[in-house]
Design a protein around this motif. Structure first.
Motif, short mmCIF file in Angstrom:
data_model
loop_
_atom_site.label_atom_id
_atom_site.label_comp_id
_atom_site.label_asym_id
_atom_site.label_seq_id
_atom_site.Cartn_x
_atom_site.Cartn_y
_atom_site.Cartn_z
N LYS A 54 0.83 -1.21 0.00
CA LYS A 54 0.00 0.00 0.00
C LYS A 54 0.86 1.26 0.00
CE LYS A 54 -4.27 -1.81 1.96
NZ LYS A 54 -5.14 -1.89 3.14
N LEU A 55 1.97 1.20 0.71
CA LEU A 55 2.90 2.33 0.72
C LEU A 55 3.35 2.65 -0.69
CD1 LEU A 55 4.18 4.12 2.94
CD2 LEU A 55 6.08 2.51 3.04
N GLU A 56 3.69 1.61 -1.43
CA GLU A 56 4.12 1.77 -2.81
C GLU A 56 2.98 2.26 -3.69
OE1 GLU A 56 6.80 2.08 -5.66
OE2 GLU A 56 7.38 1.24 -3.71
N LYS A 57 1.80 1.70 -3.49
CA LYS A 57 0.62 2.06 -4.28
C LYS A 57 0.30 3.54 -4.16
CE LYS A 57 -4.40 1.74 -3.97
NZ LYS A 57 -5.54 1.20 -3.20
N TYR A 58 0.29 4.06 -2.92
CA TYR A 58 -0.10 5.45 -2.71
C TYR A 58 1.00 6.42 -3.14
CZ TYR A 58 -4.34 3.93 -0.35
OH TYR A 58 -5.57 3.37 -0.07
N GLN A 59 2.26 6.01 -3.03
CA GLN A 59 3.34 6.86 -3.56
C GLN A 59 3.22 6.98 -5.07
OE1 GLN A 59 7.47 6.39 -1.72
NE2 GLN A 59 6.44 4.57 -0.97
N THR A 60 2.92 5.86 -5.72
CA THR A 60 2.76 5.87 -7.19
C THR A 60 1.61 6.77 -7.60
OG1 THR A 60 3.64 3.62 -7.31
CG2 THR A 60 2.38 4.40 -9.21
N LEU A 61 0.49 6.66 -6.87
CA LEU A 61 -0.67 7.52 -7.15
C LEU A 61 -0.30 8.99 -7.01
CD1 LEU A 61 -3.72 7.85 -7.71
CD2 LEU A 61 -4.11 7.60 -5.26
N PHE A 62 0.46 9.31 -5.96
CA PHE A 62 0.91 10.68 -5.75
C PHE A 62 1.73 11.16 -6.95
CE2 PHE A 62 4.45 13.43 -4.42
CZ PHE A 62 3.75 14.52 -3.96
N ALA A 285 3.02 9.09 0.38
CA ALA A 285 1.97 8.08 0.53
C ALA A 285 0.70 8.70 1.13
CB ALA A 285 2.46 6.93 1.41
N LEU A 286 0.87 9.54 2.14
CA LEU A 286 -0.30 10.20 2.76
C LEU A 286 -1.01 11.11 1.77
CD1 LEU A 286 0.80 8.98 5.38
CD2 LEU A 286 0.46 11.17 6.50
N ALA A 287 -0.22 11.79 0.93
CA ALA A 287 -0.84 12.64 -0.10
C ALA A 287 -1.56 11.78 -1.14
CB ALA A 287 0.22 13.51 -0.76
N GLY A 288 -1.01 10.59 -1.43
CA GLY A 288 -1.68 9.66 -2.34
C GLY A 288 -3.00 9.19 -1.79
#
Length: 491
Positions: A54-62, A285-288
């Motif tokens: 999930k950490l990777e997923k949300y960084q990518t989204l960001f 990640a939080l921004a994602g």
């Protein structure tokens, strides 16, 4: 309250609202109610924990979706409190263990090289004079942002420079980095001078262009002070006394800014470069997460505000509110009409959004994450300070003591609407979450009032998501000796 003409002119000149001042006087008379905590927010009950996937997923989204970023840093706080024990040693000769630790490790501080040029005598008092007074570094009169925090082979870096570096690492969109610092009027020029000296150096190093702005706490947000009888406190000239109202006053500064995503972080919570990686990773990640939730929120709002909406869609929106945005409806909600449930969903979805990092509780003083009962009967997530709890109440004390996490002031915010306009932030403040404190002026006791804290009551009616972040991302400098911790020392 009957104010005379001189009072009314003073109020007008300050750009304060008479109705606001009258409300403040009423707060002194009635006091502020304690919050009604329902339970602490914990992992899987109000706090998300991110695995590596999930950490990777949300960084990518960001990286894919983030734009129009801004980093907001409250930087007006004076550093004088950092040196409390050193002042006692300098002025009263009181040398405690913290003073001894300071002197024994003097050469380990990043400011040592700058300090050494001012030391005229190698006594403790000589060193403290060189550090704290205008004849030396004048650190006792400067804000934290201008103090040299960390040593590097090439130079020492101030706290504000560390925020420039952080900004380049996560608040960077296509090479443009926007930062906003709130500063006190007397230090604004020094901040600008320092930025002008170092900006190009960091622009070259990180291949970015900085856009840096400043604002001051507005005098109109200062609150009136009262005496022991709750009558307006007057100075020797008979003028009303107004005092700065704490960091909650900065809501007005935040409200003036326009950005899609705003990172909020305190000026003293920075680390050297070798420890920045975790901070950067989690900020992205939080921004994602914010972008992911915001997309769903906007989609629900657009569907709910159509002329015809199915009962299923209304039910689905309220389920999202409960399960994802942690907004529990009032008791009896299931008996509400479909139109009432629709109105409730729209009202709760149409709010600013924040994602707050939370660290495991290690005994630091301050606020934490809790489920709190609101005035409309709903329950939602809040960042609550200990002073907001009625610790005389056994149940509330028990809830407070069960808290597993702590608020490190690590916020990612957006107050953009689905229509690409911006919410008016004061509309979402809970005015009943202020503080009353006792102070003194020229030997006379007075009572002062702080506005609802910026990340507490000032954001009480925002949609809130709590996420666990590593303890290494929280390294505040409250006393000068905190700079001796390994987290603030070079490798």
């Amino acid at each position: 309250m009957n104010f005379n003409e001189k009072d009314l002119k003073q109020i007008r000149d300050r750009k304060s609202e008479l109705s606001t001042i009258e409300a403040q006087l009423e707060n002194f008379r009635t006091g502020f109610p304690f919050i009604k905590a329902v339970r602490p927010a914990t992992i899987s009950d109000g706090i998300l924990r991110l695995d590596e996937e999930k950490l990777e997923k949300y960084q990518t989204l960001f990286h894919k979706k983030a734009k129009n970023l801004l980093k907001f840093v409250p930087a007006s706080g004076a550093a004088s409190r950092m040196f409390k024990s050193l002042y006692s040693a300098k002025d009263e000769g009181k040398v405690d263990a913290s003073v001894q630790q300071f002197e024994e490790n003097l050469q380990k501080f990043a400011f040592y090289n700058s300090l050494s040029t001012f030391i005229k005598e190698e006594t403790l008092k000589g060193k403290l004079n060189a550090l704290l007074t205008p004849q030396g570094l004048d650190y006792g009169n400067l804000p934290k942002g201008l103090l040299e925090f960390h040593s590097y082979p090439e130079k020492a870096r101030t706290a504000i420079e560390e925020h420039l570096v952080e900004g380049a690492l996560y608040a960077n969109h296509k090479g443009r980095v926007k930062l906003h610092f709130t500063v006190s009027p007397e230090h604004k020029k020094k901040f600008k001078t320092l930025i002008d000296q170092v900006k190009e150096e960091y622009e070259r190093k990180y291949e970015v262009k900085y856009s840096i702005s400043f604002s001051e706490q507005k005098s109109s947000t200062d609150t009136i002070a009262v005496d022991a009888k709750n009558e307006p406190f007057r100075d020797d000239k008979g003028n009303l006394l107004f005092r700065p109202a704490g960091h909650g006053a900065l809501l007005e500064n935040l409200n003036d800014l326009k950005a899609d995503i705003i990172f909020i972080k305190n000026i003293d919570n920075v680390v050297p470069d070798h420890l920045k990686n975790e901070t950067v990773k989690y900020k992205k990640a939080l921004a994602g997460i914010l972008l992911d939730y915001q997309k769903t929120i906007f989609s629900f709002i657009k569907r709910l505000e159509k002329t015809e909406v199915s009962a299923y869609m209304i039910q689905k929106a309220n389920r999202f509110l409960r399960q994802q945005l942690n907004v529990e409806p009032p008791k009896g909600f299931r008996n509400w009409s479909i139109e009432e449930k629709k109105a409730f969903a729209i009202e709760k979805l149409r709010r600013p959004l924040r994602v707050c990092g939370m660290v495991k509780n290690v005994g630091e003083p301050g606020g934490g994450p809790f489920w709190v009962s609101n005035t409309d009967g709903s329950v939602s997530l809040q960042v609550v300070e200990s002073a907001q709890f009625n610790l005389q109440n056994k149940r509330q004390k028990s809830i407070f003591e069960q808290a597993t996490h702590f608020n490190p002031v690590d916020l990612i915010c957006s107050f953009k609407t689905p229509e690409n306009t911006y919410y008016h932030l004061p509309d979402f403040r809970d005015d009943q979450t202020g503080f009353i404190t006792e102070k003194s002026q020229n030997g006379k006791t007075l009572k002062a009032q702080e506005l609802p804290g910026l990340w507490n009551g000032a954001m009480a009616n925002w949609n809130t998501i709590f996420v666990e972040v590593p303890l290494i991302t929280f390294n505040p400098v409250k006393t000068v000796n905190d700079l001796l911790r390994k987290e603030h020392q070079p490798l």
